[in-house]
Design a protein around this motif. Structure first.
Motif, PDB file in Angstrom:
ATOM      1  N   ARG A 170       0.829  -1.205   0.000  1.00 24.47           N
ATOM      2  CA  ARG A 170       0.000   0.000   0.000  1.00 24.47           C
ATOM      3  C   ARG A 170       0.867   1.261   0.000  1.00 24.47           C
ATOM      4  O   ARG A 170       0.602   2.217  -0.734  1.00 24.47           O
ATOM      5  CB  ARG A 170      -0.942  -0.030   1.205  1.00 24.47           C
ATOM      6  N   ARG A 171       1.931   1.262   0.804  1.00 33.31           N
ATOM      7  CA  ARG A 171       2.830   2.420   0.856  1.00 33.31           C
ATOM      8  C   ARG A 171       3.554   2.609  -0.482  1.00 33.31           C
ATOM      9  O   ARG A 171       3.771   3.735  -0.930  1.00 33.31           O
ATOM     10  CB  ARG A 171       3.847   2.260   1.976  1.00 33.31           C
ATOM     11  N   LEU A 172       3.971   1.502  -1.108  1.00 34.65           N
ATOM     12  CA  LEU A 172       4.621   1.588  -2.411  1.00 34.65           C
ATOM     13  C   LEU A 172       3.662   2.201  -3.429  1.00 34.65           C
ATOM     14  O   LEU A 172       4.046   3.104  -4.183  1.00 34.65           O
ATOM     15  CB  LEU A 172       5.089   0.208  -2.890  1.00 34.65           C
ATOM     16  N   LYS A 173       2.435   1.741  -3.439  1.00 31.30           N
ATOM     17  CA  LYS A 173       1.432   2.266  -4.375  1.00 31.30           C
ATOM     18  C   LYS A 173       1.229   3.764  -4.150  1.00 31.30           C
ATOM     19  O   LYS A 173       1.168   4.547  -5.106  1.00 31.30           O
ATOM     20  CB  LYS A 173       0.114   1.502  -4.208  1.00 31.30           C
ATOM     21  N   ARG A 174       1.147   4.177  -2.891  1.00 28.76           N
ATOM     22  CA  ARG A 174       0.954   5.596  -2.574  1.00 28.76           C
ATOM     23  C   ARG A 174       2.161   6.423  -3.045  1.00 28.76           C
ATOM     24  O   ARG A 174       1.994   7.508  -3.595  1.00 28.76           O
ATOM     25  CB  ARG A 174       0.732   5.762  -1.067  1.00 28.76           C
ATOM     26  N   PHE A 175       3.367   5.898  -2.868  1.00 33.82           N
ATOM     27  CA  PHE A 175       4.573   6.584  -3.325  1.00 33.82           C
ATOM     28  C   PHE A 175       4.576   6.700  -4.844  1.00 33.82           C
ATOM     29  O   PHE A 175       4.880   7.762  -5.394  1.00 33.82           O
ATOM     30  CB  PHE A 175       5.818   5.827  -2.843  1.00 33.82           C
ATOM     31  N   GLU A 176       4.230   5.602  -5.536  1.00 34.35           N
ATOM     32  CA  GLU A 176       4.202   5.619  -6.992  1.00 34.35           C
ATOM     33  C   GLU A 176       3.155   6.606  -7.516  1.00 34.35           C
ATOM     34  O   GLU A 176       3.408   7.317  -8.493  1.00 34.35           O
ATOM     35  CB  GLU A 176       3.926   4.213  -7.533  1.00 34.35           C
TER      36      GLU A 176
END
Length: 107
Positions: free
Chosen positions: A34-40
């Motif tokens: 989820r954090r990776l998706k938000r960063f992307e």
């Protein structure tokens, strides 16, 4: 962009996969994803390409990772500097009591 998300992206790059990054950061894999998706989404950049169980940085992702490493160095430096400062505490304290207690105990 959120520093905590950048920290997660760095952990993925260093660990190579979500499971190891989750262990290193004491988070679960869904939080990592989820954090990776938000960063992307925030950066508009696909950070990794999945190759089996491994996450390999894309070219634009590698550029952002180098910047995130610089951010990390500065965050560590900031934490170190703030830890060296003595906390300054000050406050006004107001007590309400009876005159006998004030004179006999508090004074």
């Amino acid at each position: 962009m959120n520093w905590d998300d950048a920290r997660v992206v760095l952990a993925i790059a260093r660990a190579g996969n979500f499971a190891s990054a989750a262990t290193a950061l004491e988070m679960d894999e869904t939080t990592i994803a989820r954090r990776l998706k938000r960063f992307e989404t925030a950066t508009g950049t696909k950070m990794f390409v999945r190759q089996g169980t491994q996450q390999t940085p894309t070219e634009p992702g590698a550029i952002l990772l180098r910047q995130a490493e610089r951010l990390e160095v500065e965050a560590i430096r900031l934490a170190s500097l703030s830890a060296q400062q003595e906390p300054v505490l000050s406050a006004r304290v107001r007590l309400t009591t009876t005159p006998i207690i004030a004179q006999a105990i508090i004074a």
